[in-house]
Design a protein around this motif. Structure first.
Motif, PDB file in Angstrom:
ATOM      1  N   PHE A  67      -3.672  -9.756   1.044  1.00 21.82           N
ATOM      2  CA  PHE A  67      -3.443  -8.741   0.006  1.00 21.82           C
ATOM      3  C   PHE A  67      -3.543  -9.384  -1.372  1.00 21.82           C
ATOM      4  O   PHE A  67      -2.928 -10.426  -1.621  1.00 21.82           O
ATOM      5  CB  PHE A  67      -2.055  -8.118   0.176  1.00 21.82           C
ATOM      6  CG  PHE A  67      -1.880  -7.377   1.468  1.00 21.82           C
ATOM      7  CD1 PHE A  67      -2.220  -6.030   1.569  1.00 21.82           C
ATOM      8  CD2 PHE A  67      -1.377  -8.015   2.600  1.00 21.82           C
ATOM      9  CE1 PHE A  67      -2.065  -5.342   2.770  1.00 21.82           C
ATOM     10  CE2 PHE A  67      -1.211  -7.335   3.794  1.00 21.82           C
ATOM     11  CZ  PHE A  67      -1.561  -5.991   3.879  1.00 21.82           C
TER      12      PHE A  67
ATOM     13  N   TYR B 109      -4.203 -10.458   7.466  1.00 18.53           N
ATOM     14  CA  TYR B 109      -4.328  -9.508   6.353  1.00 18.53           C
ATOM     15  C   TYR B 109      -4.067 -10.268   5.056  1.00 18.53           C
ATOM     16  O   TYR B 109      -3.030 -10.919   4.904  1.00 18.53           O
ATOM     17  CB  TYR B 109      -3.298  -8.383   6.495  1.00 18.53           C
ATOM     18  CG  TYR B 109      -3.690  -7.315   7.476  1.00 18.53           C
ATOM     19  CD1 TYR B 109      -3.702  -7.573   8.851  1.00 18.53           C
ATOM     20  CD2 TYR B 109      -4.065  -6.045   7.039  1.00 18.53           C
ATOM     21  CE1 TYR B 109      -4.077  -6.587   9.764  1.00 18.53           C
ATOM     22  CE2 TYR B 109      -4.430  -5.055   7.946  1.00 18.53           C
ATOM     23  CZ  TYR B 109      -4.438  -5.340   9.297  1.00 18.53           C
ATOM     24  OH  TYR B 109      -4.809  -4.360  10.193  1.00 18.53           O
TER      25      TYR B 109
ATOM     26  N   LEU C 128       0.861  -1.190   0.000  1.00 19.67           N
ATOM     27  CA  LEU C 128       0.000   0.000   0.000  1.00 19.67           C
ATOM     28  C   LEU C 128       0.891   1.230   0.000  1.00 19.67           C
ATOM     29  O   LEU C 128       2.091   1.139   0.227  1.00 19.67           O
ATOM     30  CB  LEU C 128      -0.896  -0.008   1.247  1.00 19.67           C
ATOM     31  CG  LEU C 128      -1.792  -1.249   1.432  1.00 19.67           C
ATOM     32  CD1 LEU C 128      -2.450  -1.216   2.806  1.00 19.67           C
ATOM     33  CD2 LEU C 128      -2.862  -1.316   0.334  1.00 19.67           C
TER      34      LEU C 128
ATOM     35  N   LYS D 282      -1.882  -1.309   8.264  1.00 15.32           N
ATOM     36  CA  LYS D 282      -1.959  -0.847   6.868  1.00 15.32           C
ATOM     37  C   LYS D 282      -0.899   0.220   6.569  1.00 15.32           C
ATOM     38  O   LYS D 282      -0.421   0.352   5.440  1.00 15.32           O
ATOM     39  CB  LYS D 282      -3.368  -0.322   6.555  1.00 15.32           C
ATOM     40  CG  LYS D 282      -3.803   0.829   7.428  1.00 15.32           C
ATOM     41  CD  LYS D 282      -5.246   1.204   7.164  1.00 15.32           C
ATOM     42  CE  LYS D 282      -5.621   2.396   8.033  1.00 15.32           C
ATOM     43  NZ  LYS D 282      -6.846   2.300   8.736  1.00 15.32           N
ATOM     44  N   TYR D 283      -0.551   1.013   7.591  1.00 13.85           N
ATOM     45  CA  TYR D 283       0.500   2.021   7.385  1.00 13.85           C
ATOM     46  C   TYR D 283       1.890   1.372   7.422  1.00 13.85           C
ATOM     47  O   TYR D 283       2.802   1.794   6.736  1.00 13.85           O
ATOM     48  CB  TYR D 283       0.452   3.099   8.473  1.00 13.85           C
ATOM     49  CG  TYR D 283      -0.858   3.838   8.530  1.00 13.85           C
ATOM     50  CD1 TYR D 283      -1.351   4.505   7.419  1.00 13.85           C
ATOM     51  CD2 TYR D 283      -1.604   3.876   9.709  1.00 13.85           C
ATOM     52  CE1 TYR D 283      -2.559   5.186   7.473  1.00 13.85           C
ATOM     53  CE2 TYR D 283      -2.811   4.554   9.778  1.00 13.85           C
ATOM     54  CZ  TYR D 283      -3.282   5.202   8.650  1.00 13.85           C
ATOM     55  OH  TYR D 283      -4.464   5.870   8.701  1.00 13.85           O
TER      56      TYR D 283
ATOM     57  N   TYR E 257      -7.182  -5.314  -0.325  1.00 12.18           N
ATOM     58  CA  TYR E 257      -6.794  -6.164   0.802  1.00 12.18           C
ATOM     59  C   TYR E 257      -7.982  -6.350   1.729  1.00 12.18           C
ATOM     60  O   TYR E 257      -8.932  -5.550   1.702  1.00 12.18           O
ATOM     61  CB  TYR E 257      -5.590  -5.590   1.555  1.00 12.18           C
ATOM     62  CG  TYR E 257      -5.886  -4.387   2.421  1.00 12.18           C
ATOM     63  CD1 TYR E 257      -5.984  -3.111   1.879  1.00 12.18           C
ATOM     64  CD2 TYR E 257      -6.056  -4.527   3.808  1.00 12.18           C
ATOM     65  CE1 TYR E 257      -6.243  -2.012   2.672  1.00 12.18           C
ATOM     66  CE2 TYR E 257      -6.308  -3.428   4.608  1.00 12.18           C
ATOM     67  CZ  TYR E 257      -6.399  -2.173   4.044  1.00 12.18           C
ATOM     68  OH  TYR E 257      -6.667  -1.084   4.831  1.00 12.18           O
TER      69      TYR E 257
ATOM     70  N   VAL F  35      -4.426   6.070   3.016  1.00 10.54           N
ATOM     71  CA  VAL F  35      -3.839   4.866   2.427  1.00 10.54           C
ATOM     72  C   VAL F  35      -4.379   4.660   1.013  1.00 10.54           C
ATOM     73  O   VAL F  35      -5.577   4.802   0.774  1.00 10.54           O
ATOM     74  CB  VAL F  35      -4.158   3.637   3.311  1.00 10.54           C
ATOM     75  CG1 VAL F  35      -3.748   2.358   2.619  1.00 10.54           C
ATOM     76  CG2 VAL F  35      -3.431   3.746   4.636  1.00 10.54           C
TER      77      VAL F  35
END
Lengths: 309, 546
Positions: B98, B96, B71, B177-178, B87, B79
């Motif tokens: 993806f 998670y 991402l 996610k970051y 995802y 994001v």
């Protein structure tokens, strides 16, 4: 000559050994570690990183390892530049620093000799006053102030030369002038004083009595004899240039070695600190050796073998 | 004869140098005239192109534009899809998945989920000695892998076919996610790592790229490098710039001169005077940073600072508005609390506003000298002292020195308080902070990712960065709930974090001072530059020159 050179090389090696040893142990006393995120890493991760750089071993083992490596030209890898060999870092950045230093010395000293001589020949005239004022200014204005002024006038206002960066020869003009100011001024001051002394010597009077013209007297007798003390100050001037170049390199964005040295100290980049210290010491020793050799060439009365003339 | 030779050599050198100089003067033309090249000033060298080893902004910025993670983080820390076009997160927040798009490396080879597995494993592998590997601390088995108790293959990262990547966490991490957008989690080509060996990422040629640009012209130590369009990038047709030319210029005056001479399209200003020159110019952009400067008070070794009233008095006696406006004058803003403005928001409300006490008199970050003196008197009485001497430790940079002078001047308005400033080089200041050799220390923190926890985590009782050793069970509980039982409930987690900051401020655990800005000048024709306050900062994917 060979005996003399061997002796000097031995002293050079001894000096480098002492410098390396003292710097190594002093460096280990510096607070902090070279790691960026030490607090966030687990002890085992820290141990692994230390292991990679050999920092997990006792200091004396690190010292011996370092000496062993340094003898074979391996100065380790930099912490700042990940995985970059220090020898490559120095090799790739030393060129710009050396070029600037040599240019500044040659230009500064030659111009100083010319201006100082003119000042002495035209003693107590407006020419002498002017050259004296210029040389006083050269000594008193720091190279970084001059650098900024040159950059502003000839770079930004007149656009004659690039403001900064490193490209063709034009990029070297302003930093060279900034660095050359001190050797120029010092040389001019010394040259003037020496030339005045020499011009009032008996052998100059004799030369005049023999009917030799002024140009001949100055060129063949006065200039040569006045140069001896100049050679003496070239060593310290070269050292000044080495240290002054750190600031000037920064101002002119020159990819030299000076600024890297300061940064390596601030970031505890041990291998780079060591590599650069050894290199600077080596350069200084070589400059002093060359000075001594040239001293003997200029004045044959000074025998480098140490025998009485 | 020798003198003659010397004179000749000297003259020749002089004439040659001047001659060459004159010839070369035409060399100074800039590429910025080209419509598709952006010239960018950097204030530091590029240390590495190895995604596992990058720890600095310059490396991360270059990597972010020459590579792409699962991402990406764009404007306002939002994001965006990267190599992962979508995802999903399992209900328990631990898995998670993806879904990757088809994409290529710059050497033409296909990029698959295995490259992500390899890249993440390489970062986690203790042998790599990555200083950012702790970002993976929520990934299953990371701890055991980092301690060499389990093989790196047991890390919770698996490829399911070529285009599906599954990452399993040991506990939920809502801001994961970051994390996946950061360079230590980028894909890495095993083929390239093996091919280049120890030289991997040490020169632009010793690396492969999967982003919009390839890095060219970086020898590993030089002061300039270029991002050149990567024709193998999946979105190459949308990339507008052909090149971004980076040049290192460390001196602020030189940088400004270069910008004014047209050498740079974008440059960073430094200090009040430079910023004032562009005060009303549209070229000036004050970019908020996800950073905060604050005072830590040594509550472990100085009993006076254990007193809450004393700490409150210190906080209330500092005029943050004057500090930012008159002393810094570069656009920095007074702190509202610990978490900087613009870092994170929930239901349209910024975290800094949500956690701020809007009452001017009770707000612990307001300037209220009268109130400060009351707290001070009360605190002195409680500790049984009439006067106190405190040392103020800070960096020796010009900005930190000016700050300490201003803080010293403010604090000495408290009767009986004597402040001695101690400005030391960064590493020494840091070591003294960590070893508790201070009374007050001016510390700074840059957020790693756009979540309040990146700041609030710092002041839990046992955190290594909590140099003042402020301890508060209520605070610890809020942070622990946010990271544990409420990690999967966005609303509750937000409340936990807001409450945590309120406890920290109310108890004056630290004294937040100001949020710095990045004062950047850009030529009017530079458009579409994306900026995020954390991580690499700038993204050139949509940048163009009009």
């Amino acid at each position: 000559m060979v005996k003399y050179l061997s002796k000097r090389v031995f002293y050079l090696v001894l000096t480098l050994f002492i410098v390396t040893t003292v710097t190594f142990f002093m460096m280990k006393l510096m607070p902090g570690t070279p790691l960026t995120n030490q607090e966030k890493l687990s002890p085992s991760e820290i141990h692994t990183i230390y292991q990679q750089y050999g920092l997990d071993k006792p200091v004396w083992v690190q010292y011996l390892n370092y000496l062993g490596g340094a003898i074979t030209g391996n100065f380790g890898t930099s912490f700042q530049f990940s995985d970059q060999p220090v020898s490559y870092l120095i090799f790739s950045r030393i060129g710009a620093s050396l070029q600037l230093g040599i240019q500044a010395m040659v230009i500064g000293v030659l111009a100083g000799i010319v201006v100082g001589s003119i000042g002495a020949i035209k003693r107590n005239t407006w020419v002498d006053t002017t050259t004296t004022i210029i040389s006083i200014l050269g000594v008193s204005v720091p190279s970084f102030v001059l650098a900024v002024l040159l950059q502003n006038w000839f770079g930004l206002q007149l656009r004659w030369f690039p403001i900064a960066e490193w490209g063709g020869p034009s990029y070297t003009v302003l930093p060279t002038l900034a660095l050359a100011a001190l050797p120029f001024a010092e040389t001019a001051r010394f040259m003037r004083t020496e030339m005045i002394d020499v011009l009032s010597s008996d052998y100059i009077e004799l030369a005049k009595a023999k009917g030799l013209g002024q140009t001949g007297i100055i060129y063949h007798h006065a200039l040569r004899n006045s140069l001896i003390p100049i050679i003496t100050i070239i060593g310290p001037l070269a050292v000044n240039i080495m240290t002054g170049s750190m600031v000037v390199e920064n101002i002119f964005s020159i990819p030299g070695i000076g600024e890297q040295f300061v940064k390596s100290i601030l970031t505890n980049d041990y291998p780079t600190i060591m590599g650069l210290t050894i290199m600077y010491s080596f350069m200084l020793c070589v400059v002093l050796l060359i000075t001594d050799i040239v001293y003997g060439i200029i004045d044959p009365r000074i025998r480098i073998t140490g025998k009485k003339g | 004869m020798k003198l003659k030779t010397l004179a000749k050599v000297g003259s020749v050198t002089l004439v040659t140098a001047l001659g060459l100089a004159a010839c070369g003067s035409s060399n100074s033309s800039s590429e910025s005239g080209s419509t598709k090249t952006l010239t960018w000033q950097e204030s530091a060298n590029l240390p590495t192109l190895d995604p596992s080893k990058a720890t600095d902004n310059v490396s991360m910025r270059t990597l972010n534009n020459s590579n792409e993670g699962l991402l990406m983080v764009g404007n306002d820390n939002k994001v965006q899809p990267g190599v992962a076009k979508s995802y999903s997160v399992s209900k328990d927040g631990k898995t998670y998945t993806f879904n990757l798009r088809k994409s290529k490396w710059s050497d033409g080879s296909e990029l698959t989920a295995k490259d992500f597995v390899y890249g993440i494993q390489r970062t986690a592998n203790p042998k790599t000695a990555s200083q950012y590997s702790y970002l993976l601390d929520h990934v299953k088995n990371y701890e055991a892998v980092s301690k060499k108790q389990m093989p790196v293959s047991s890390l919770g990262v698996k490829a399911e076919g070529n285009y599906k990547l599954v990452i399993t966490l040991s506990k939920p991490q809502s801001y994961f996610k970051y994390i996946v957008a950061m360079s230590p989690l980028y894909p890495q080509s095993e083929k390239a790592v093996k091919k280049y060996g120890s030289a991997y990422g040490t020169k632009s040629a010793d690396q492969v790229y999967n982003g919009p640009y390839k890095v060219t012209g970086w020898t590993g130590t030089n002061d300039s490098w270029t991002l050149t369009r990567n024709k193998d990038y999946y979105n190459n047709s949308k990339t507008k710039l052909d090149k971004v030319k980076f040049t290192v210029s460390k001196d602020a005056g030189t940088t400004l001169n270069q910008y004014q001479a047209g050498k740079f399209d974008v440059a960073t200003l430094s200090g009040k005077q430079q910023v004032n020159n562009f005060k009303n110019s549209p070229q000036l952009h004050d970019l908020k940073q996800s950073s905060m400067w604050y005072l830590e008070m040594n509550q472990k070794s100085n009993p006076v600072l254990k007193n809450e009233n004393i700490r409150k008095a210190i906080s209330l006696a500092i005029d943050r508005k004057a500090l930012t406006k008159d002393v810094l004058g570069d656009g920095s803003t007074p702190a509202k609390g610990l978490v900087p403005t613009g870092l994170a928001s929930h239901d349209g409300k910024d975290f800094a506003d949500a956690a701020e006490d809007s009452n001017e008199t009770t707000n612990d970050v307001s300037y209220n000298l009268a109130e400060a003196k009351k707290y001070w008197a009360k605190g002195l009485k409680e500790v049984g002292k009439k006067s106190v001497s405190l040392g103020l430790l800070a960096d020796d940079t010009p900005t930190a020195t000016k700050n300490t002078e201003a803080i010293q001047s403010d604090l000495t308005k408290l009767p009986g308080l004597k402040i001695t400033n101690q400005n030391l080089p960064f590493k020494t200041r840091l070591t003294n902070s960590q070893n508790g050799k201070f009374d007050l220390v001016l510390s700074g923190w840059n957020g790693d990712y756009p979540d309040p926890i990146t700041f609030l985590d710092l002041f839990t009782s046992d955190n290594a960065y909590n140099n003042g050793h402020w301890k508060n069970a209520e605070y610890d509980k809020y942070v622990s709930d946010a990271e544990g039982k409420d990690a999967n409930n966005a609303g509750k987690r937000w409340d936990d974090l807001v409450n945590a900051e309120k406890v920290l401020m109310d108890n004056a655990g630290i004294v937040p001072l100001y949020q710095p800005v990045l004062s950047q000048v850009r030529k009017d024709n530079v458009k579409g530059l994306e900026y995020s306050t954390t991580g690499p900062g700038f993204n050139f994917r949509d940048t163009y020159i009009k």
